[in-house]
Design a protein around this motif. Sequence first.
Motif, PDB file in Angstrom:
ATOM      1  N   LEU A  63       0.839  -1.197   0.000  1.00 26.69           N
ATOM      2  CA  LEU A  63       0.000   0.000   0.000  1.00 26.69           C
ATOM      3  C   LEU A  63       0.876   1.249   0.000  1.00 26.69           C
ATOM      4  N   ALA A  64       0.505   2.224  -0.823  1.00 28.07           N
ATOM      5  CA  ALA A  64       1.339   3.411  -1.007  1.00 28.07           C
ATOM      6  C   ALA A  64       0.786   4.655  -0.319  1.00 28.07           C
ATOM      7  N   ASP A  65      -0.533   4.736  -0.144  1.00 22.83           N
ATOM      8  CA  ASP A  65      -1.124   5.941   0.441  1.00 22.83           C
ATOM      9  C   ASP A  65      -0.738   6.051   1.907  1.00 22.83           C
ATOM     10  N   ARG A  66      -0.420   7.263   2.345  1.00 27.87           N
ATOM     11  CA  ARG A  66      -0.065   7.486   3.739  1.00 27.87           C
ATOM     12  C   ARG A  66      -0.984   8.521   4.394  1.00 27.87           C
ATOM     13  N   ARG A  67      -2.114   8.772   3.778  1.00 24.63           N
ATOM     14  CA  ARG A  67      -3.069   9.730   4.334  1.00 24.63           C
ATOM     15  C   ARG A  67      -4.398   9.016   4.542  1.00 24.63           C
ATOM     16  N   PHE A  68      -5.505   9.718   4.314  1.00 27.18           N
ATOM     17  CA  PHE A  68      -6.817   9.130   4.585  1.00 27.18           C
ATOM     18  C   PHE A  68      -7.237   8.098   3.549  1.00 27.18           C
ATOM     19  N   GLY A  69      -6.488   7.959   2.466  1.00 25.39           N
ATOM     20  CA  GLY A  69      -6.840   6.985   1.447  1.00 25.39           C
ATOM     21  C   GLY A  69      -6.380   5.572   1.763  1.00 25.39           C
ATOM     22  N   TYR A  70      -5.618   5.401   2.835  1.00 22.45           N
ATOM     23  CA  TYR A  70      -5.050   4.090   3.171  1.00 22.45           C
ATOM     24  C   TYR A  70      -6.115   2.995   3.343  1.00 22.45           C
ATOM     25  N   PRO A  71      -7.180   3.220   4.122  1.00 25.77           N
ATOM     26  CA  PRO A  71      -8.180   2.151   4.280  1.00 25.77           C
ATOM     27  C   PRO A  71      -8.853   1.779   2.965  1.00 25.77           C
ATOM     28  N   LEU A  72      -9.078   2.757   2.108  1.00 26.12           N
ATOM     29  CA  LEU A  72      -9.699   2.499   0.815  1.00 26.12           C
ATOM     30  C   LEU A  72      -8.746   1.729  -0.096  1.00 26.12           C
ATOM     31  N   GLU A  73      -7.497   2.138  -0.128  1.00 25.32           N
ATOM     32  CA  GLU A  73      -6.530   1.431  -0.969  1.00 25.32           C
ATOM     33  C   GLU A  73      -6.390  -0.022  -0.533  1.00 25.32           C
ATOM     34  N   MET A  74      -6.464  -0.264   0.773  1.00 23.62           N
ATOM     35  CA  MET A  74      -6.370  -1.633   1.271  1.00 23.62           C
ATOM     36  C   MET A  74      -7.449  -2.512   0.655  1.00 23.62           C
ATOM     37  N   VAL A  75      -8.687  -2.020   0.637  1.00 26.53           N
ATOM     38  CA  VAL A  75      -9.793  -2.808   0.097  1.00 26.53           C
ATOM     39  C   VAL A  75      -9.669  -2.970  -1.417  1.00 26.53           C
ATOM     40  N   LEU A  76      -9.304  -1.894  -2.105  1.00 25.68           N
ATOM     41  CA  LEU A  76      -9.184  -1.962  -3.562  1.00 25.68           C
ATOM     42  C   LEU A  76      -8.090  -2.933  -3.993  1.00 25.68           C
ATOM     43  N   ARG A  77      -6.944  -2.853  -3.353  1.00 21.60           N
ATOM     44  CA  ARG A  77      -5.841  -3.755  -3.729  1.00 21.60           C
ATOM     45  C   ARG A  77      -6.138  -5.191  -3.321  1.00 21.60           C
ATOM     46  N   ALA A  78      -6.829  -5.362  -2.203  1.00 18.12           N
ATOM     47  CA  ALA A  78      -7.234  -6.713  -1.808  1.00 18.12           C
ATOM     48  C   ALA A  78      -8.189  -7.302  -2.844  1.00 18.12           C
ATOM     49  N   GLY A  79      -9.135  -6.491  -3.303  1.00 20.56           N
ATOM     50  CA  GLY A  79     -10.068  -6.954  -4.329  1.00 20.56           C
ATOM     51  C   GLY A  79      -9.370  -7.270  -5.634  1.00 20.56           C
ATOM     52  N   ALA A  80      -8.407  -6.428  -6.025  1.00 25.18           N
ATOM     53  CA  ALA A  80      -7.671  -6.638  -7.273  1.00 25.18           C
ATOM     54  C   ALA A  80      -6.822  -7.905  -7.215  1.00 25.18           C
ATOM     55  N   THR A  81      -6.469  -8.320  -5.998  1.00 26.70           N
ATOM     56  CA  THR A  81      -5.657  -9.524  -5.815  1.00 26.70           C
ATOM     57  C   THR A  81      -6.534 -10.734  -5.503  1.00 26.70           C
ATOM     58  N   HIS A  82      -7.848 -10.550  -5.626  1.00 23.03           N
ATOM     59  CA  HIS A  82      -8.825 -11.635  -5.461  1.00 23.03           C
ATOM     60  C   HIS A  82      -8.879 -12.176  -4.036  1.00 23.03           C
ATOM     61  N   TRP A  83      -8.687 -11.297  -3.072  1.00 25.32           N
ATOM     62  CA  TRP A  83      -8.908 -11.703  -1.690  1.00 25.32           C
ATOM     63  C   TRP A  83     -10.400 -11.934  -1.466  1.00 25.32           C
ATOM     64  N   ARG A  84     -10.704 -12.796  -0.517  1.00 26.54           N
ATOM     65  CA  ARG A  84     -12.083 -12.980  -0.062  1.00 26.54           C
ATOM     66  C   ARG A  84     -12.361 -11.894   0.987  1.00 26.54           C
ATOM     67  N   ILE A  85     -13.240 -10.966   0.644  1.00 25.78           N
ATOM     68  CA  ILE A  85     -13.529  -9.828   1.514  1.00 25.78           C
ATOM     69  C   ILE A  85     -14.931  -9.982   2.095  1.00 25.78           C
ATOM     70  N   ALA A  86     -15.039  -9.817   3.395  1.00 28.68           N
ATOM     71  CA  ALA A  86     -16.332  -9.973   4.069  1.00 28.68           C
ATOM     72  C   ALA A  86     -16.509  -8.847   5.085  1.00 28.68           C
TER      73      ALA A  86
END
Length: 219
Positions: A158-181
């Motif tokens: 994850l590259a964002d170091r401001r308020f975008g960090y939680p969002l980037e976590m979900v987006l990159r997890a989805g792009a990597t085909h994580w199971r998100i619940a």
Amino acid sequence: MEIDVVLPCLNEEAALPWVLGRMPRGFRPIVVDNGSTDGSARVAAEFGAMVVTEARPGFGAACHAGLTAATADVVCFMDADASLDPGQLPRVAGPVLAGEADLVLGRRVLGRGASWPVHARLGNAVLARKLRRRTGADLHDLGPMRACRRAALLALELADRRFGYPLEMVLRAGATHWRIAEVEVDYLARTGRSKVTGTVRGTLRAIGDMRRVMADRTI
């Protein structure tokens, strides 16, 4: 199994005793002091938390500092302002520990006395709808209480170091085909004013940071 809990912290001296006092057995708090001018670091140490100092300002910077300090296989994140109950961390970490999910977010359910401004709720709903389209996960909240495997999260870089960090976590997890619940957690009356929705400046910064992350074509 011990689980590390990263708590980004900016002037949360008043909230920390309640938060750290309710930490479940087996969950080790890592309080990341991100430029506090009160006694947050002292209080955290008195309650037995690991205290990490992150001089670079930014929510994401604090989260990442806590992540790199963590050593447990599973790591949780949550706010340190008493708006979330640490006693509910097991229900968030449970599906990860059971191998049923790779990333679990706590879907906030408004409790008695809690304040969630209308503009913040509407913005969160719009963002959740976009996340459902982007990730395919049935998400309704970009919840700040969450759990995942530490090594796997580090691998997302994850590259964002401001308020975008939680969002980037979900987006990159989805792009990597994580199971998100997601699982429901109580959203309580916070101690003190929100660093995001509590000020116009904070709200605008968060919106700008998240727009930038959503527009990142590398995700």
